[in-house]
Structures are given as structure tokens and as C-alpha cells.
Design a protein around this motif. Structure first.
Motif, mmCIF file in Angstrom:
data_model
loop_
_atom_site.group_PDB
_atom_site.id
_atom_site.type_symbol
_atom_site.label_atom_id
_atom_site.label_comp_id
_atom_site.label_asym_id
_atom_site.label_seq_id
_atom_site.Cartn_x
_atom_site.Cartn_y
_atom_site.Cartn_z
ATOM 1 N N ASN A 214 0.804 -1.229 0.000
ATOM 2 C CA ASN A 214 0.000 0.000 0.000
ATOM 3 C C ASN A 214 0.838 1.281 0.000
ATOM 4 O O ASN A 214 0.531 2.241 0.728
ATOM 5 N N GLN A 215 1.856 1.278 -0.836
ATOM 6 C CA GLN A 215 2.780 2.403 -0.831
ATOM 7 C C GLN A 215 2.224 3.681 -1.461
ATOM 8 O O GLN A 215 2.822 4.748 -1.343
ATOM 9 N N GLU A 216 1.074 3.570 -2.140
ATOM 10 C CA GLU A 216 0.509 4.796 -2.692
ATOM 11 C C GLU A 216 -0.103 5.675 -1.585
ATOM 12 O O GLU A 216 -0.354 6.854 -1.779
ATOM 13 N N ILE A 217 -0.288 5.084 -0.421
ATOM 14 C CA ILE A 217 -0.788 5.884 0.709
ATOM 15 C C ILE A 217 0.391 6.673 1.305
ATOM 16 O O ILE A 217 1.453 6.106 1.558
ATOM 17 N N ILE A 218 0.187 7.988 1.497
ATOM 18 C CA ILE A 218 1.288 8.803 2.055
ATOM 19 C C ILE A 218 1.268 8.787 3.584
ATOM 20 O O ILE A 218 2.294 8.650 4.236
ATOM 21 N N PHE A 219 0.068 8.901 4.140
ATOM 22 C CA PHE A 219 -0.040 8.915 5.610
ATOM 23 C C PHE A 219 -1.075 7.913 6.103
ATOM 24 O O PHE A 219 -2.194 7.879 5.577
ATOM 25 N N ILE A 220 -0.722 7.150 7.117
ATOM 26 C CA ILE A 220 -1.743 6.365 7.838
ATOM 27 C C ILE A 220 -1.802 6.918 9.252
ATOM 28 O O ILE A 220 -0.767 7.039 9.921
ATOM 29 N N PHE A 221 -3.006 7.250 9.697
ATOM 30 C CA PHE A 221 -3.168 7.760 11.056
ATOM 31 C C PHE A 221 -4.073 6.830 11.872
ATOM 32 O O PHE A 221 -5.301 6.881 11.733
ATOM 33 N N PRO A 222 -3.505 5.960 12.684
ATOM 34 C CA PRO A 222 -4.355 5.091 13.518
ATOM 35 C C PRO A 222 -4.873 5.859 14.737
ATOM 36 O O PRO A 222 -4.082 6.403 15.500
ATOM 37 N N LEU A 223 -6.191 5.919 14.878
ATOM 38 C CA LEU A 223 -6.796 6.620 16.016
ATOM 39 C C LEU A 223 -7.776 5.664 16.715
ATOM 40 O O LEU A 223 -8.980 5.706 16.459
ATOM 41 N N PRO A 224 -7.271 4.766 17.578
ATOM 42 C CA PRO A 224 -8.174 3.797 18.220
ATOM 43 C C PRO A 224 -9.206 4.506 19.096
ATOM 44 O O PRO A 224 -8.877 5.479 19.777
ATOM 45 N N PHE A 225 -10.426 4.013 19.073
ATOM 46 C CA PHE A 225 -11.491 4.619 19.891
ATOM 47 C C PHE A 225 -11.102 4.657 21.363
ATOM 48 O O PHE A 225 -11.430 5.583 22.085
ATOM 49 N N ARG A 226 -10.419 3.613 21.796
ATOM 50 C CA ARG A 226 -10.006 3.527 23.179
ATOM 51 C C ARG A 226 -9.197 4.769 23.586
ATOM 52 O O ARG A 226 -9.295 5.255 24.708
ATOM 53 N N GLN A 227 -8.400 5.288 22.648
ATOM 54 C CA GLN A 227 -7.614 6.485 22.970
ATOM 55 C C GLN A 227 -8.419 7.756 22.719
ATOM 56 O O GLN A 227 -8.274 8.734 23.442
ATOM 57 N N LEU A 228 -9.277 7.723 21.722
ATOM 58 C CA LEU A 228 -10.079 8.914 21.440
ATOM 59 C C LEU A 228 -10.999 9.244 22.616
ATOM 60 O O LEU A 228 -11.270 10.401 22.908
ATOM 61 N N ASN A 229 -11.456 8.181 23.314
ATOM 62 C CA ASN A 229 -12.314 8.378 24.496
ATOM 63 C C ASN A 229 -11.693 9.323 25.506
ATOM 64 O O ASN A 229 -12.378 9.982 26.280
ATOM 65 N N LEU A 230 -10.377 9.322 25.537
ATOM 66 C CA LEU A 230 -9.691 10.025 26.612
ATOM 67 C C LEU A 230 -9.428 11.497 26.287
ATOM 68 O O LEU A 230 -8.897 12.229 27.097
ATOM 69 N N ILE A 231 -9.811 11.895 25.083
ATOM 70 C CA ILE A 231 -9.563 13.295 24.706
ATOM 71 C C ILE A 231 -10.777 14.137 25.072
ATOM 72 O O ILE A 231 -11.878 13.883 24.597
ATOM 73 N N SER A 232 -10.543 15.110 25.933
ATOM 74 C CA SER A 232 -11.673 15.991 26.250
ATOM 75 C C SER A 232 -11.388 17.360 25.640
ATOM 76 O O SER A 232 -10.252 17.676 25.307
ATOM 77 N N GLY A 233 -12.401 18.155 25.489
ATOM 78 C CA GLY A 233 -12.208 19.492 24.924
ATOM 79 C C GLY A 233 -12.131 19.456 23.405
ATOM 80 O O GLY A 233 -12.271 18.410 22.786
ATOM 81 N N ASN A 234 -11.904 20.664 22.835
ATOM 82 C CA ASN A 234 -11.921 20.780 21.378
ATOM 83 C C ASN A 234 -10.534 20.631 20.763
ATOM 84 O O ASN A 234 -9.542 21.035 21.365
ATOM 85 N N ARG A 235 -10.514 20.040 19.582
ATOM 86 C CA ARG A 235 -9.271 19.875 18.817
ATOM 87 C C ARG A 235 -9.584 20.075 17.349
ATOM 88 O O ARG A 235 -10.696 19.807 16.913
ATOM 89 N N SER A 236 -8.569 20.488 16.579
ATOM 90 C CA SER A 236 -8.748 20.452 15.121
ATOM 91 C C SER A 236 -8.152 19.143 14.639
ATOM 92 O O SER A 236 -7.344 18.529 15.350
ATOM 93 N N LEU A 237 -8.527 18.729 13.435
ATOM 94 C CA LEU A 237 -7.969 17.473 12.915
ATOM 95 C C LEU A 237 -6.448 17.594 12.816
ATOM 96 O O LEU A 237 -5.699 16.706 13.217
ATOM 97 N N MET A 238 -5.963 18.739 12.296
ATOM 98 C CA MET A 238 -4.510 18.922 12.174
ATOM 99 C C MET A 238 -3.850 18.918 13.555
ATOM 100 O O MET A 238 -2.789 18.333 13.741
ATOM 101 N N GLY A 239 -4.520 19.565 14.515
ATOM 102 C CA GLY A 239 -3.968 19.621 15.882
ATOM 103 C C GLY A 239 -3.846 18.219 16.468
ATOM 104 O O GLY A 239 -2.827 17.845 17.068
ATOM 105 N N LEU A 240 -4.885 17.442 16.247
ATOM 106 C CA LEU A 240 -4.924 16.074 16.776
ATOM 107 C C LEU A 240 -3.784 15.249 16.173
ATOM 108 O O LEU A 240 -3.038 14.557 16.872
ATOM 109 N N ILE A 241 -3.627 15.356 14.853
ATOM 110 C CA ILE A 241 -2.594 14.591 14.146
ATOM 111 C C ILE A 241 -1.206 15.018 14.612
ATOM 112 O O ILE A 241 -0.348 14.191 14.921
#
Ligand SMILES: Nc1ncnc2c1ncn2[C@@H]1O[C@H](COP(=O)(O)OP(=O)(O)OP(=O)(O)O)[C@@H](O)[C@H]1O
Length: 689
Positions: A214-241
Motif C-alpha cells: 500500500n505504498q501509494e498511501i502517504i499517511f496512515i493515522f491510527p486513532l483507536p477509539f479507546r484512545q479517542l475516548n480520553l480526549i476531552s475538549g476541542n481539537r482540530s484534525l490537524m492539531g490532533l494529528i
């Protein structure tokens, strides 16, 4: 930015064969394209022809118009939108950004992170090289989706290969599909607990990071729900990455907009503790604007935010309905190991001789062998059977029932803990197991599979105990490393939670002679209880009733363990945990009779099947023998079978090796009733004659 040709190609790949034919018909008839170039043309030829005959701008307009004509409005809209975005980028003189440095940084990070995994899922279990343990899984394309109202383990027992399954390799899920010519952009992969969803995701990422796939993909961003649960407050997608994947000194300022260059992986939808609201979604499009995590996720899935991204979501089946099917291009299902893969797994993780012995032992109990579809169960079996089988005199002691297997698993954990920490224990293994049993039971009743510190506290476990325990009895309990201060806990496998819950129910019965299933007793009930203590058979009856009432079978396995644990030979092995638990042969005889009677009265074969499994745990096969004898008699197809006989027939057939190959339907009965009753069998038979 994607070229116009690329955009057209991607759009036309989404058409079915018939629609593509109709599309070409309109090109010829409405726009005067020469028939010669379009005869037998595939997608690529069609795109070439269009761009040859028209300006690129015109080719897009024509495509949009024809798509509308043939009712492919969504595709038309998407094409228009993407083309506009592309033009916008050119108009604003956006220069092509070179992402290679960031991509390489990410690959380097992932090579380290995913090279080794925690085998068996717990924080302190052994780290192993993923490539050493990884065994291919059987993954199928599955369009059914939706909620599965059946207990996961029962599902795997009846979920075998069927003739219509199309299998797919994990690394190929996002490539152009050979059978349809389409490329998936949003995939939902379902699979029961411990079947290998997270391992598959890890392998996909590792192969990408190592430059293998899958080398045509430039970025893979794994964001498991288990970790997303722990983020409170607002974020931008770029900020999160940036926060999660890149250091503070060099921040990524934009993302590639070209189709399929960025991939988000959301592992464990079932573990998400926030709600995803698709209906009220606001059409959030700005990757730099701050909002809540759930809005970011829903808008990525809805293609408002970064519409060109690939999205991979994994989930246990029960949570699949949280994403409306319209937003998913392809559902796939991880079925676990097939028989060949089981063999490969045991050989890779032991030696050929041991692997042979383990497999032949498992085959003696069909139910256990079937459960080896689940990789985490293979791992449990290996950790129980390998040490047992190394010693000659233990050969015959190896457990052959599910309960027996889990008891040995628990005992092996206890041994590991005492060997390792001897006098240094803050509290006894038994104490912690029972507290965990309480947690397991309470959360199982609520349908919760992951817990927080407050849930632990409610059961008398403070956070330190949990962590100590996870350090001591590693394979039982896992903790997620805190991202923002909160810790998440879960049992290594749902079946371990169910086993500990059953142990707790039996413990409460022994200590208080009460039944933990009914927390709110009426005054009348309480008075009756005061004068008449519950007997064990009463407890079993209530557990059977509760399990039968459950729509999704969430108490089925608990029931199976509960009756299994009540068997003398089994609770003898747990004397330290359940001292003075006196269960007589008479008690068990009553339970067996009660279960048999319930099977006889139960209309649904699906529900009865779990009760047959309970009889199996109790080593009672009298009902099965009786029915088998009957089924072997001549002239069966002419006779009416009773409800219980149908259920037993289904159970016997599900448990039999030959059924997988061929089920001679006409031998039983050619009637609608037969078809309905035998549906679970037919579904799993490769060839229904
Ligand atoms: N392909 C595989 N090869 C070898 N072992 C595997 C494989 N897949 C899973 N396992 C074993 O099973 C364990 C559990 O797998 P995994 O965490 O991927 O399950 P899951 O489907 O994500 O479960 P859950 O829904 O509980 O999160 C792994 O830690 C590993 O020991």
C-alpha cells in the motif's frame, strides 16, 4: 490534486457493469462518441476516449450529466465537488507540497511501534515480534452488516465457511477489487472479541511502514477509539494529528487532497464511549478548525472533512449499527482462523510435535476445536496445554470442556503470580479474583466491556489494585496507557469476563445463598427468602431464565460456565477460591433434569443450542444419545420431529465434522418447517443438497 483523468477513472469504477454499459450508450447516442472506440471498452478505455474527444472540463460536465441521467446522483455530486476542489487548489496557485519527510518520519515511528506486539493482549504479557507470530486470518467480504443478536462465542461456533464467502487478504482491502473493479474508500471490518482486528490493523500498518504494501498511501493515522475516548475538549484534525504523531518542533501544516493518499484507522468502534450523531452532523469541512472529537470522526466518515481520505473502522458486531450503512463502501468480517490456519498458528507458536498433540487433544472436544477459530482462544489454549503436556503424567488431565480450560487458565495465572511475587503480595489472588468477578458480573449485566477507575472502586478494587493485578496476573486484565490522565480497563477477552462473572455468582451463592441476578426483590420475595434459602438448582434455574430472556444472548456463556463450575470435578480444582462449596450429585441431577425439561419446552432451536452446550459442560449426553438413536432409525423423513428433536438435530449437526462438507437435507424433511429449523445448519454447510 487528482488529475481529471484520475477523477473520472475513480468515479466510473464505482459503476456496476450494467451502469457502465448504459453510460457508454449515452456517450454514443447523446454526445456522438464513435461507437468503435467504446465497444468492449472498460473504465480506462472509456476515460481515455472521453479525454481524447473533449476538453477535460467538458469531459467532467458530460460525465456529471450522464450520471444524473442514470440516477447516479451521489456519484455525480461527488465528482462535481472534487473537481471544484481541485480547481480551487490550482486557482489559488497552491504549490504541490512535498510530504515525503513527514511520511518517512511516520513510517519510522510505526516500524518501531508495530514491530512487536503484546501477545495475548495484556500490558505486561510478552512482547513478541509481530512477523513471528502473525498467522493469516480468514477475512470475508460481507454485505450483511447490522446488529448481530447473538452471543459472540455461539456465533463463532455456528459461523463456518459458506460457499458464497469471498475471502480477501487484509492488505488488499483498499486496493482495486478484482471482482468488481472498484476501490473501497470506507471499510467497516467486523469481528468478535479476540478474533484479530487489532492485530490485522497492526500488520497493515507495519507492512506499510516497512515499504511492503500500500505504498501509494502517504499517511496512515491510527486513532483507536479507546484512545479517542480520553480526549476531552476541542481539537482540530490537524492539531490532533500533530499532537499524536509529530513532535512539536516540526508540525505538518496540511494534508494531501489527492484521492486515497491519507488513511484514518478507527479501531474498536465498540469501545467508543461517546455518541456519533450522523443525522445532526453540521457539515464540518475545515481541518484546522477546532471542534469535538466526535464531530471530527463523523465528518470524516461523511466525507465532509477531507473527502479524499480512506477510512477503516473496526468493530465487534454488536456496535456495527452505530455507522449508517450508506456511509460504508464495503463491510468485511474477520472470521478468525480456518482449520489450516489453526495448524499454522500452533506450529508457529510451539514446535511441530507439540502442535500436533495440542490439535489432536482439541479435536477430541469439537466445541473447543471450533472455538480455536478465535486467535485469543488459541493463545489461552496454548498457555494452558503446553505446560500440561510437557509432563507425561499430566497428559490425561488436560481439560476437554470450556469450563475446564478456563479453570486451568486461571490456575496457570495464579501460579505465575505466586512464582513471581511470592511474599510480596498486597492481597491474596483469591481476593482479587473475586473482586474482579464482581466487576465482571456487574459490567456484563450492563453490557459494558471497558471500565474506568470509578467502576473498579465500586467493586472494592482501587486503581493500584487493578494495576498491581494487571502486573501480577497479566493475561487477565489490561490497562491502556493514559493519554490524558484517564485509564481504561478491560478483560483480555469477553469470555474471561464471563468466566469470572460466573465464579462470582457461585461465590455469592455459597456465602449468602442469594441470587445476584435479581437486585430488586419485592418484600414478598424477601420474606420467602428469609425462611427458605435458595438451593443450587434454584440458582441455576434463575440463571437459565435470565439467559433465555436476553435478546442478544449476553448471559449465555456465563450460564455455561456457571453450570460447568458447579460440577464437582471442576470446583474441586478451585477449593481455595470456593472452600466448603458443597454440591451433591443429587443437586446436579436436578439441574440436568431442569435443563432437559427446558429444552423440551423451548421453541427456538437457537436458544436451546446453548442449553445443549450446558449439558455438554456437565458431561451429560443422555439427551443427545437418545435423539441420535432416534435419528439413526429408518424412515425418519416420514415422521414428525418434536421441537426438542429439531434442536438436538441442529446441535448434533453443528458439532459434527461431516456437516461442514455436506448436509443431506432431504434425509430429514422436505418442508418449510425443516428449512426454518435447520437454518443454522444450512447456513454453515458448504453445500446444502
Ligand atoms: N493473526 C494473528 N496471528 C497470531 N495471533 C493473533 C492473530 N490475531 C490475533 N492474535 C492473538 O489474539 C490476541 C487478540 O487479538 P486482537 O487484539 O487483534 O483481537 P480483537 O479482535 O482486536 O479483539 P477485541 O475486540 O477484544 O479488541 C492477540 O494479542 C494475539 O495473541
Amino acid at each position: 490534486m487528482a488529475s481529471v483523468k484520475e477523477l473520472l477513472k475513480k468515479t466510473l469504477y464505482d459503476l456496476r457493469k450494467d451502469d457502465l454499459k448504459e453510460f457508454q450508450w449515452h456517450l454514443r447516442n447523446d454526445y456522438g462518441f464513435p461507437a468503435s472506440g467504446l465497444e468492449e471498452a472498460d473504465v480506462l478505455d472509456t476515460v481515455d476516449k472521453m479525454v481524447e474527444c473533449e476538453t477535460q472540463e467538458e469531459a467532467v460536465k458530460i460525465t456529471v450529466k450522464i450520471l444524473r441521467k442514470i440516477n447516479q446522483n451521489q456519484l455525480a455530486e461527488e465528482l462535481e465537488k472534487k473537481h471544484k476542489e481541485g480547481k480551487g487548489a490550482v486557482d489559488s496557485k497552491a504549490v504541490d507540497v512535498d510530504y515525503s519527510e513527514f511520511s518517512n518520519t511516520l513510517k519510522k515511528l510505526f516500524k518501531q511501534k508495530y514491530e512487536r506486539i503484546l501477545d495475548g493482549n495484556s500490558e505486561t504479557s510478552r512482547q513478541r515480534y509481530l512477523d513471528d507470530i502473525y498467522t493469516d486470518l480468514y477475512i470475508v467480504k460481507n454485505h450483511t452488516g447490522g446488529v448481530v443478536n447473538e452471543h459472540e462465542v455461539r456465533q463463532i461456533e455456528s459461523n463456518r465457511t459458506s460457499a458464497e464467502d469471498t475471502s480477501v487478504m487484509c492488505n488488499d482491502i483498499f486496493k482495486v477489487q478484482r471482482d468488481t473493479g472498484r476501490q473501497n474508500r470506507k471499510v467497516l471490518t467486523l469481528g468478535i472479541a479476540g478474533v484479530g482486528k487489532t492485530v490485522s490493523v497492526s500488520k497493515f500498518i507495519l507492512d506499510w511502514a516497512e515499504g511492503k504494501e500500500n505504498q501509494e498511501i502517504i499517511f496512515i493515522f491510527p486513532l483507536p477509539f479507546r484512545q479517542l475516548n480520553l480526549i476531552s475538549g476541542n481539537r482540530s484534525l490537524m492539531g490532533l494529528i500533530n499532537k499524536k504523531f509529530f513532535g512539536s518542533d516540526k508540525q505538518l501544516s496540511s494534508l494531501p487532497k489527492e484521492e486515497g493518499k491519507v488513511m484514518f484507522i478507527f479501531d474498536g468502534l465498540d469501545e467508543g464511549r461517546f455518541s456519533l450523531s450522523f443525522k445532526n452532523s453540521e457539515g464540518f469541512t475545515d481541518v484546522t478548525k477546532e471542534t469535538t472529537v466526535d464531530v471530527i470522526i463523523t465528518n470524516l466518515i461523511e466525507k465532509n472533512l477531507l473527502p479524499s481520505a480512506l477510512i477503516w473502522i473496526t468493530s465487534r458486531p454488536a456496535a456495527a449499527h452505530l455507522i449508517p450503512p450508506d456511509y460504508i463502501d464495503q463491510v468485511t468480517e474477520i472470521r478468525g482462523f480456518n482449520d489450516e490456519q489453526k495448524k499454522v498458528y500452533f506450529t508457529r507458536n510451539s514446535d511441530p510435535d507439540m502442535s500436533e498433540r495440542i490439535i489432536s487433544h482439541m479435536k477430541r472436544s469439537r466445541s473447543l476445536y471450533i472455538l480455536c477459530h478465535i486467535p485469543v482462544f488459541c493463545w489461552i489454549c496454548l498457555s494452558v496445554l503446553q505446560p500440561l503436556m510437557m509432563i507425561q503424567e499430566n497428559q490425561n488431565k488436560s481439560p476437554t470442556t470450556l469450563t475446564g480450560m478456563y479453570i486451568y487458565f486461571l490456575l496457570s495465572q495464579m501460579k505465575q503470580m505466586t512464582d513471581k511475587y511470592s511474599d510480596n503480595l498486597p492481597q491474596s489472588f483469591e481476593d482479587v479474583v473475586l473482586k474482579l468477578g464482581k466487576l465482571a458480573f456487574k459490567q456484563l449485566q450492563k453490557g459494558n466491556l471497558i471500565f474506568y477507575e470509578k467502576d473498579l472502586k465500586e467493586c472494592g478494587l482501587d486503581e493500584r489494585d487493578g494495576l498491581v493485578f494487571s502486573g501480577l496476573c497479566t493475561q487477565m486484565f489490561q490497562t491502556e496507557k493514559p493519554v490524558s490522565g484517564r485509564k481504561v480497563f478491560s478483560f483480555v477477552h469477553l469470555s474471561v469476563q464471563e468466566f469470572l462473572a460466573a465464579l462470582y455468582v457461585l461465590f455469592i451463592y455459597r456465602n449468602k445463598k442469594t441470587n445476584p441476578f435479581s437486585p430488586s426483590l419485592t418484600l414478598g420475595d424477601k420474606l420467602i427468602r428469609k425462611f427458605k434459602k435458595n438451593s443450587l438448582v434454584d440458582l441455576h434455574k434463575i440463571a437459565v431464565e435470565n439467559a433465555l430472556q436476553s435478546e442478544n444472548g449476553h448471559l449465555d456463556l456465563l450460564l455455561r460456565f456457571l453450570v460447568g463450575l458447579s460440577l464437582e470435578s471442576n470446583h474441586n480444582d478451585l477449593k481455595d477460591l470456593l472452600p466448603s462449596l458443597k454440591i451433591t450429585a443429587e443437586d446436579m441431577g436436578q439441574t440436568v433434569e431442569y435443563i432437559k425439561q427446558t429444552i423440551k419446552n423451548e421453541e427456538s432451536s437457537e436458544k436451546s443450542i446453548n442449553l445443549f452446550h450446558c449439558l455438554n459442560e456437565l458431561n451429560d449426553d443422555s439427551l443427545i444419545k437418545e435423539i441420535q438413536k432416534y435419528l439413526n432409525s429408518e424412515g425418519l423423513s416420514a415422521q414428525d420431529l418434536s421441537s426438542v428433536q429439531w434442536s438436538a438435530l441442529v446441535f448434533v449437526l453443528l458439532m459434527s465434522e461431516e456437516t461442514q462438507e455436506m448436509f443431506e437435507m432431504q434425509k430429514y424433511r422436505r418442508s418449510d418447517e425443516a428449512v426454518i429449523r435447520l437454518l443454522p445448519v444450512i447456513r454453515n454447510t458448504r453445500r446444502a443438497l
